[in-house]
Design an enzyme around this catalytic site. Sequence first.
Site, PDB file in Angstrom:
ATOM      1  N   ILE A  75       1.033  -1.097   0.068  1.00  0.00           N
ATOM      2  CA  ILE A  75       0.036   0.090   0.046  1.00  0.00           C
ATOM      3  C   ILE A  75       1.025   1.260   0.098  1.00  0.00           C
ATOM      4  O   ILE A  75       0.592   2.326  -0.598  1.00  0.00           O
ATOM      5  CB  ILE A  75      -0.844   0.256   1.208  1.00  0.00           C
ATOM      6  CG1 ILE A  75      -1.761  -1.281   1.220  1.00  0.00           C
ATOM      7  CG2 ILE A  75      -1.748   1.128   1.104  1.00  0.00           C
ATOM      8  CD1 ILE A  75      -2.786  -1.497   0.214  1.00  0.00           C
ATOM      9  N   CYS A 134       9.026   1.553   7.793  1.00  0.00           N
ATOM     10  CA  CYS A 134       8.892   1.977   6.515  1.00  0.00           C
ATOM     11  C   CYS A 134      10.275   2.714   6.190  1.00  0.00           C
ATOM     12  O   CYS A 134      11.030   2.972   7.077  1.00  0.00           O
ATOM     13  CB  CYS A 134       7.706   3.076   6.611  1.00  0.00           C
ATOM     14  SG  CYS A 134       7.652   4.045   7.922  1.00  0.00           S
ATOM     15  N   GLY A 222      -1.095 -12.612   7.270  1.00  0.00           N
ATOM     16  CA  GLY A 222      -2.084 -13.865   7.231  1.00  0.00           C
ATOM     17  C   GLY A 222      -1.255 -15.121   7.867  1.00  0.00           C
ATOM     18  O   GLY A 222      -0.459 -15.135   8.284  1.00  0.00           O
ATOM     19  N   GLY A 274      -5.574  -8.760  11.766  1.00  0.00           N
ATOM     20  CA  GLY A 274      -5.619  -7.897  10.567  1.00  0.00           C
ATOM     21  C   GLY A 274      -6.300  -8.600   9.361  1.00  0.00           C
ATOM     22  O   GLY A 274      -7.479  -8.454   9.079  1.00  0.00           O
TER      23      GLY A 274
HETATM   24  C1  FMN Z   1      -3.765  -4.385   3.665  1.00  0.00           C
HETATM   25  C2  FMN Z   1      -2.746  -3.904   5.051  1.00  0.00           C
HETATM   26  C3  FMN Z   1      -2.330  -2.717   5.332  1.00  0.00           C
HETATM   27  C4  FMN Z   1      -1.482  -2.489   6.423  1.00  0.00           C
HETATM   28  N1  FMN Z   1      -1.184  -1.312   6.915  1.00  0.00           N
HETATM   29  C5  FMN Z   1      -0.319  -1.185   7.927  1.00  0.00           C
HETATM   30  C6  FMN Z   1      -0.069   0.251   8.257  1.00  0.00           C
HETATM   31  O1  FMN Z   1      -0.612   1.216   7.527  1.00  0.00           O
HETATM   32  N2  FMN Z   1       0.541   0.192   9.411  1.00  0.00           N
HETATM   33  C7  FMN Z   1       1.140  -0.512  10.041  1.00  0.00           C
HETATM   34  O2  FMN Z   1       2.050  -0.564  11.100  1.00  0.00           O
HETATM   35  N3  FMN Z   1       1.077  -1.935   9.704  1.00  0.00           N
HETATM   36  C8  FMN Z   1       0.143  -2.024   8.556  1.00  0.00           C
HETATM   37  N4  FMN Z   1      -0.137  -3.497   8.247  1.00  0.00           N
HETATM   38  C9  FMN Z   1       0.337  -4.656   9.056  1.00  0.00           C
HETATM   39  C10 FMN Z   1      -0.613  -5.168  10.190  1.00  0.00           C
HETATM   40  O3  FMN Z   1      -1.061  -3.959  11.171  1.00  0.00           O
HETATM   41  C11 FMN Z   1       0.000  -6.601  10.708  1.00  0.00           C
HETATM   42  O4  FMN Z   1       1.050  -6.153  11.532  1.00  0.00           O
HETATM   43  C12 FMN Z   1       0.293  -7.641   9.849  1.00  0.00           C
HETATM   44  O5  FMN Z   1      -0.525  -7.593   8.699  1.00  0.00           O
HETATM   45  C13 FMN Z   1       0.385  -8.927  10.767  1.00  0.00           C
HETATM   46  O6  FMN Z   1      -1.060  -9.372  11.153  1.00  0.00           O
HETATM   47  P1  FMN Z   1      -2.301  -9.887  10.179  1.00  0.00           P
HETATM   48  O7  FMN Z   1      -1.687 -11.357   9.639  1.00  0.00           O
HETATM   49  O8  FMN Z   1      -3.074 -10.393  11.251  1.00  0.00           O
HETATM   50  O9  FMN Z   1      -2.494  -9.235   9.138  1.00  0.00           O
HETATM   51  C14 FMN Z   1      -1.154  -3.839   7.131  1.00  0.00           C
HETATM   52  C15 FMN Z   1      -1.272  -5.032   6.757  1.00  0.00           C
HETATM   53  C16 FMN Z   1      -2.355  -5.413   5.570  1.00  0.00           C
HETATM   54  C17 FMN Z   1      -2.727  -6.616   5.153  1.00  0.00           C
END
Ligand code: FMN
Length: 314
Positions: A75, A134, A222, A274
């Site tokens: 993103i 980042c 995921g 997430g």
């Molecule tokens: C579509 C998407 C956008 C994300 N945007 C951010 C973000 O803006 N800032 C951030 O710190 N982490 C962001 N993440 C990371 C998630 O907060 C999380 O750390 C990561 O996806 C692992 O958790 P999950 O497997 O439950 O998604 C994003 C993840 C996804 C999938």
Amino acid sequence: MTKTDVDISVDFAGLKLVNPVFTASGTCGYADELGDFMDVNSLGGFITKSITLKPRKGNPTPRIVETDAGMLNAIGLANLGLDRFVEEKLPVIAGMSVPVFVNVAGELIEEYVAVVERLAREDTIAGFELNISCPNVARGGISFGRDPRQVSEITSAVRKAAGDKVLIVKLSPNVTDITATAAAAVEAGADALSLINTFTAMAIDVERRRPVLANLTGGLSGPAIRPIAVRMVHQVYTQVARQANVPIIGMGGIQYANDALEFLLAGASGLAIGTALFVDPRCILQIRDGIADYLRRHNFSSVRQIVGLLQVGG
Ligand SMILES: Cc1cc2nc3c(=O)[nH]c(=O)nc-3n(C[C@H](O)[C@H](O)[C@H](O)COP(=O)(O)O)c2cc1C
């Protein structure tokens, strides 16, 4: 079904949260965007999408692709920027009862500090989550989150700006030793740690012999990453967080209550969800209720009793 016979509230960096379940940054918008699907006020904490000082368009598309048991996203921190967040989202947040943590990102330490200084004045904000994964353009394109010295520098600078708000530092898994960055954040004043962010990864369209994502690489999230996330939470808990008495928000592939329980036993006091929300946003409340059912089945009276309860060895 939520019953009151077990206590699922947690103590989190001086706050009492009604349960350990948080939204993961970037998957739930800035405030109440998921309001049609669930009552976000029934969560333990809400973590916003990353906010930067100036608005960002993010990366060119395609910037999302599904993978086996997960997804890649690139993103690129697309977000509305601090001013619009203050104008449009803070009033919505003011009407929410769940503690809200603003996730902050940037390219320079000064940008993080400016965002946090501005928002630290707001009573409606419970705290901040620093996204230090980042690119840091000013320092040669590496992430703040990969170098313990830079983690320390940014954490101390933001710590001052955050005043008495809770400061959570979100760790990158794209490191050799996550306990080194965790220790740096704790020593520099983090009240809590969240882990993990996504793994740098890529997918290739073999017919076109092109990368699937316009950005070439993206972050893998995921269920595919969950076992690595659980291992990292266990390491950070046993080697850094337990002795420092600093709570961990565990995340990475949590989809069911059982997944969340793995993180709690490994040492997380909070859990963020997430990617699973893209499959079913209501899974977040099922996870909360499933934790209560587990406590009941195993005769625990409080979720706090199982944090870090993993038995290792004979
Ligand atoms: C579509 C998407 C956008 C994300 N945007 C951010 C973000 O803006 N800032 C951030 O710190 N982490 C962001 N993440 C990371 C998630 O907060 C999380 O750390 C990561 O996806 C692992 O958790 P999950 O497997 O439950 O998604 C994003 C993840 C996804 C999938």
